[in-house]
Design a protein around this motif. Structure first.
Motif, PDB file in Angstrom:
ATOM      1  N   LYS A   1       5.636   6.927 -34.562  1.00 58.03           N
ATOM      2  CA  LYS A   1       5.103   5.608 -34.852  1.00 58.03           C
ATOM      3  C   LYS A   1       4.587   4.991 -33.557  1.00 58.03           C
ATOM      4  CE  LYS A   1       6.342   1.794 -37.884  1.00 58.03           C
ATOM      5  NZ  LYS A   1       5.330   2.181 -38.882  1.00 58.03           N
TER       6      LYS A   1
ATOM      7  N   GLU B   1       1.136   9.768 -37.782  1.00 66.55           N
ATOM      8  CA  GLU B   1       2.458   9.263 -37.427  1.00 66.55           C
ATOM      9  C   GLU B   1       3.454  10.407 -37.299  1.00 66.55           C
ATOM     10  OE1 GLU B   1       3.607   5.581 -39.506  1.00 66.55           O
ATOM     11  OE2 GLU B   1       5.679   6.268 -39.214  1.00 66.55           O
ATOM     12  N   GLU B   2       3.319  11.400 -38.177  1.00 62.37           N
ATOM     13  CA  GLU B   2       4.207  12.569 -38.079  1.00 62.37           C
ATOM     14  C   GLU B   2       4.019  13.275 -36.754  1.00 62.37           C
ATOM     15  OE1 GLU B   2       4.282  13.667 -42.788  1.00 62.37           O
ATOM     16  OE2 GLU B   2       3.497  15.179 -41.393  1.00 62.37           O
TER      17      GLU B   2
ATOM     18  N   HIS C   1      -1.729   6.393 -35.787  1.00 58.62           N
ATOM     19  CA  HIS C   1      -0.262   6.321 -35.823  1.00 58.62           C
ATOM     20  C   HIS C   1       0.243   4.901 -35.618  1.00 58.62           C
ATOM     21  CE1 HIS C   1      -1.359   6.831 -31.683  1.00 58.62           C
ATOM     22  NE2 HIS C   1      -0.122   6.774 -31.236  1.00 58.62           N
TER      23      HIS C   1
ATOM     24  N   ASP D   1      -3.325   9.525 -46.026  1.00 53.48           N
ATOM     25  CA  ASP D   1      -2.844  10.819 -45.544  1.00 53.48           C
ATOM     26  C   ASP D   1      -3.037  10.961 -44.044  1.00 53.48           C
ATOM     27  OD1 ASP D   1      -1.806  11.977 -47.699  1.00 53.48           O
ATOM     28  OD2 ASP D   1      -3.481  13.357 -48.114  1.00 53.48           O
TER      29      ASP D   1
ATOM     30  N   ARG E   1      -0.508   8.989 -42.250  1.00 53.85           N
ATOM     31  CA  ARG E   1       0.814   9.621 -42.335  1.00 53.85           C
ATOM     32  C   ARG E   1       0.901  10.805 -41.372  1.00 53.85           C
ATOM     33  NH1 ARG E   1       2.152  13.612 -44.921  1.00 53.85           N
ATOM     34  NH2 ARG E   1       0.275  13.656 -46.208  1.00 53.85           N
TER      35      ARG E   1
END
Ligand SMILES: Cc1ncc(C[n+]2csc(CCOP(=O)(O)OP(=O)(O)O)c2C)c(N)n1
Ligand code: SF4
Ligand SMILES: [Mg+2]
Lengths: 341, 607
Positions: free
Chosen positions: A325, A320-321, B271, A314, A317
């Motif tokens: 990326k 990255e959101e 990320h 999580d 994720r």
């Protein structure tokens, strides 16, 4: 596809034979590990998980030979460290069903630290502790579960160590799933394994195992208990009764401890494995043959808490959101830069 | 020009030094820095152990070290003066915070008389500046800051003064301060900005400082630069290795000085798909990394001395499993807890030999802060290609020191991608120890690959099948194969380069890792004196570059300077039968270029 916890749709038609390897099994004749291996091999097909997505990781000891005999992926690692190694695997590969096989010395002596931390983190691991109350592989020294006063080669006048109760330890370490099974009780073990496999997070299962060579009959009172007079089988939502005709029962006192009573007496405890508070499961873990005249088996505790691997995934994720990326060139050029021409 | 800021741990010397570095970097000077702080987070205020320092070397030519002795020492209190004065050459500039030289502080530093008054500093260019009074005075109209906060801004006053003295722009620091405190405490940001400006103005208006120094930009290779510390570069290198290999990065680590900042740095790059695991101990950290590798990730573990010792058994397991693993050892002075914040090269023999059995592990060492980036990629390349644990050596000096880094073009970084086994490799069967003929690496088949289910472990394996084996000849064979595999990497690494401009030197200086800067600077000095000397510096310590023996034998004398008692020296003598001599210092400080130069000259002049 089925998920790593075995909630597949049973498309696979594997049998126990599919889980055998071509390696000669090298335990002593009569060793309880054989029964556990057979039970696991016949239980595994039920999971509905293809063999390539199952991994057995062990430490060192007789019990730890286990992965060599399971036709899945496997690693026979180093003494006590299997929970740590499995943590790295389960965290990077949430698609796998990861099982740890360990002994009482492996898990509670040299690897005690890794065990408690894996449990508190709730890493998605199924940890099977084969408890024979002895160091088998090193030929019979006392272990952290041996009773006080145990006479072995390393304790000719009796051991001085107060033993661990593995279930109490696991519950104290914030485990979300804690259970006990007996090596020769195939049906009981399958039930416990099924519940463990379905549990998301770390599941800790103590398996009472006989070592006929160095500690024979350590568990005779429940293992050879043909009539079932000494087994207290825990069933969620049912009153806890046992004995020849179910005439004995358990009840909880106002101070939280548990005592044995007659089945027809007031206040017989109804088992609730999902109780959020660990104190009930802990009190049950203190019920022993010596103190209460019976040994509970089955699932003591089964509660849900987010798992380590899910939470880590999580965070990845969300990061990255939020930030997009990761871009390597951008990373290198971050901070103050200057140009020389 | 070498400037050292020294003060109490609570005086903000690291921040002051870092900002002076940032201002200097933007001017285009070449720089090299060395922070030096106590292991204790808060040693008693004003005490000798509580002194924290930051040294910065900048010049208009390229430089290799943070410098031996400072030209300018800024001492914020008597303890800082006492611990640092011995390094300041006579005639050097000394700027002290006169306010801090009260009886209490003098006593804590062990002075019986005030050095500012007793004439003991007559040989220095002493500037007594009441930094505290001036700062508090400058901030008296700023609202919303406590008297304590106003007083603490004196480091910014000092920075302002130094910035004026060396013509550094203070704008970047102003921006930095506003960004740092701006959102939560704009008034605190303003107080610090004001102190900074007041310090700058003080320099301009007082006549004490007759001269200002101008250091022109250095002639550096064209390109885009940034300033970077070793640990940051190492973290970036690991992320780059993950990108270049296409494998997710998994870091297992347990906090330890001076390695912790790699864990912290990597934790902020989720990320990039980076998973960081702060384990319960170093054994678990290494174990989890092996588990992640088994699953097809790039498994890395970072630590230092005492933690590396704990990982030994797990590294041995990785040797047996023949799985990739990168173990970063940010060396610190030992033995035991030793001096946690101080550099040493004391772990070389441990990482080479500190395991049970015949257990070969490749070793790669970084030579400068920015080189940690390339060294990390190289360590990962070897680990992935040869399915082996690899040690990456850095040290406390590289970890915290910084230098300008010419940013690489990402498209020119090496391709270190690797392939997983997907098919049986022997008819219908999968043999997990059937080796690649060229590299001798075994196939890597992560769980999840249908049909390749297999078991590995720490017990000796049968050649090819990987089944448990106690066969005597098989063990002999496997032991040799593992050794051969690692030795064979020599064919896949560059030859040892020698810096010997006209090829007439008779003395070779051989170094490795973090001593590159001081050795190269020493070599320059020696050459400036008209003598001839060659320098070679090892990145790979196992295996050695294939021409190492040949290079060593080309010279009449070989000097091996190290921050240990002669570990590479021992290897060189035993591997190559070369009668090399050592230059060894274990002071918990980088080698001094001047002293290395003397050692080289002594050897040359003796010939
Ligand atoms: C680091 C290390 N220390 C000691 C040993 C020796 N050793 C192997 S197994 C074992 C104890 C095993 O006991 P247990 O975990 O109860 O497993 P069992 O053999 O009873 O199944 C010991 C001490 C080892 N292999 N590694
Ligand atoms: S020593 Fe005991 S535990 Fe080990 S294999 Fe033999 S019987 Fe089983
Ligand atoms: Mg045992």
């Amino acid at each position: 596809m089925s998920d790593a916890n075995g909630n597949g749709h049973g498309r696979l038609t594997l049998t126990a034979k599919d889980f055998r390897t071509d390696q000669e099994v090298r335990w002593c004749p009569g060793c309880g590990d054989y029964a556990i291996l057979a039970a696991l091999q016949s239980f595994m097909p039920e999971l509905g998980i293809p063999r390539e997505r199952i991994v057995f990781i062990s430490g060192i000891g007789c019990a730890a030979r286990f992965p060599y005999y399971m036709n899945t992926y496997g690693m026979h690692s180093i003494h006590g460290r299997a929970p740590a190694i499995a943590t790295g695997l389960a965290t990077t590969r949430p698609d796998l069903s990861v099982w740890v096989v360990t002994g009482d010395g492996d898990a509670l002596s040299i690897g005690g630290n890794h065990l408690i931390h894996a449990l508190r983190r709730n890493v998605n691991l199924k940890i099977l502790l084969f408890n024979n109350r002895i160091y088998g592989l090193t030929k019979g020294q006392y272990s952290p579960t041996s009773e006080l006063g145990k006479v072995t080669k390393s304790t000719p006048m009796g051991s001085l160590d107060w033993p661990f109760n593995p279930l109490s330890l696991a519950i104290g370490a914030e485990a979300t799933f804690v259970a006990r099974a007996i090596d020769t009780d195939k049906a009981g073990m399958a039930e416990v394994l099924r519940a463990a496999a379905e549990h998301r997070g770390s599941a800790f299962v103590e398996i009472l195992q006989n070592c006929p060579i160095f500690n024979d009959d350590a568990w005779a009172f429940v293992r050879d208990d043909k009539e079932g007079v000494n087994r207290i089988v825990l069933r969620h939502g049912e009153p806890i009764r046992w004995g020849k005709d179910g005439e004995k029962a358990l009840r909880q006192l106002p101070d939280g401890t548990i005592e044995a009573c007659g089945a027809d007496e007031d206040g017989v405890l109804v088992h609730d494995e999902t109780h959020e508070e660990p104190s009930l499961a802990f009190a049950l873990s203190r019920v022993t043959q010596a103190t209460h005249g019976g040994t509970p088996v089955g699932v003591f505790r089964n509660v849900s808490r987010p798992t380590y691997d899910e939470m880590m995934a999580d965070q990845l994720r969300v990061a990255e959101e939020r930030r997009g990326k990761g871009d390597l060139a951008e990373l290198l050029h971050s901070g103050e830069t200057w140009v020389v021409s | 020009m070498i400037v050292r800021f020294a003060g109490d741990s609570g005086d903000g010397m690291q921040l002051t030094g870092a900002q002076f570095t940032a201002e200097t970097a933007l001017l285009g000077n070449d720089i090299s820095t060395l922070p030096d702080f106590p292991a204790e987070i808060r040693a008693p205020a004003g005490s000798l152990p509580g002194v924290s320092g930051f040294q910065l070397h900048f010049a208009d030519h390229d430089i290799l070290t943070p410098g031996d002795a400072p030209n300018v020492l800024v001492a914020m209190n008597p303890a800082a003066l006492k611990t640092n004065l011995k390094d300041l050459p006579k005639g050097g500039t000394l700027i002290v915070n006169a306010d801090a030289f009260n009886e209490r502080n003098l006593q804590k530093a062990g002075y019986t008389s005030n050095p500012l008054e007793d004439g003991s500093l007559d040989e220095y260019q002493l500037h007594k500046v009441p930094l505290t009074t001036l700062t508090v005075g400058a901030l008296k109209d700023v609202e919303g800051v406590t008297p304590r906060e106003a007083e603490r801004a004196k480091n910014m006053f000092a920075l302002g003064l130094m910035s004026w003295l060396y013509g550094r722009p203070i704008e970047p620091t102003i921006e930095f301060l506003r960004a740092k405190f701006g959102a939560k405490r704009p008034e605190l940001a303003e107080a610090n900005v004001k102190a900074l400006q007041a310090g700058y103005a003080f320099g301009e208006t007082t006549e004490t400082f007759a001269v200002t120094y101008e250091v022109k930009p250095a002639k550096m290779a064209p390109g885009t630069y940034r300033n970077i510390t070793g640990n940051q570069a190492l973290a970036y290198g690991l992320i780059a290795a993950s990108k270049l290999s296409g494998l997710p990065l998994f870091l297992g680590a347990y906090p330890i000085t001076p390695a912790s900042s790699i864990l912290e740095e990597l934790a902020s790059y989720k990320h990039f798909g980076v998973r960081t695991f702060q384990a319960e101990d170093e054994i678990a950290a290494a174990g989890a990394a092996v588990g992640a590798s088994f699953g097809g990730a790039l498994g890395v573990t970072t630590s230092a001395g005492p933690g590396i010792v704990l990982k030994a058994e797990t590294v041995g397991l990785a040797v047996m499993l023949e799985l990739p693993l990168v173990i970063c050892d940010i060396q610190r002075a030992g033995p035991s807890t030793g001096m946690p914040t101080k550099p040493e090269q004391g772990d070389l023999l441990m990482v080479l030999h500190g395991r049970n059995g015949e257990s070969p592990v490749p070793v790669v060492a970084a030579r400068s802060p920015s080189d940690c980036f390339d060294a990390a990629i190289e360590a990962a390349r070897i680990a992935l290609k040869y399915r082996t644990p690899v040690y990456l050596l850095s040290d406390a000096y590289l970890a915290n020191g910084s230098e300008p880094w010419l940013l690489p073009d990402v498209s020119e970084l090496p391709d270190i991608s690797t392939t997983f086994a997907t098919e049986p490799n022997a008819g219908d069967a999968f043999l997990p120890y059937l080796r690649d003929e060229q590299t001798l690496a075994r196939p890597w088949a992560p769980p999840g690959t249908p049909g390749l289910e297999h078991r590995i472990g720490g017990l000796e394996k049968s050649d090819r099948t990987g089944n448990v084996s106690y066969d005597p000849d098989n063990h002999d064979l496997m032991t040799r194969l593992r050794a051969q595999k690692v030795a064979g990497i020599a064919a896949d690494i560059p030859e040892l380069e020698v810096d010997d401009p006209d090829g007439e030197a008779r003395v070779l200086v051989l170094g490795w890792g973090g001593t590159y800067g001081p050795i190269a600077a020493a070599v320059r000095r020696v050459r400036a004196s008209g003598r001839k000397v060659a320098h070679a510096h090892l990145r790979h310590l196992n295996p050695f570059p294939r021409n190492t023996g040949e290079v060593l034998r080309r010279y009449e004398r070989v000097l091996v300077p190290e921050m240990n008692l002669g570990q590479l020296l021992k290897l060189v003598r035993s591997e190559f039968l070369v009668d090399a001599v050592g230059y060894n210092r274990v002071r918990g400080l980088p080698l001094r270029a001047s002293e290395v130069a003397q050692a080289i000259e002594a050897l040359i002049d003796h010939e």
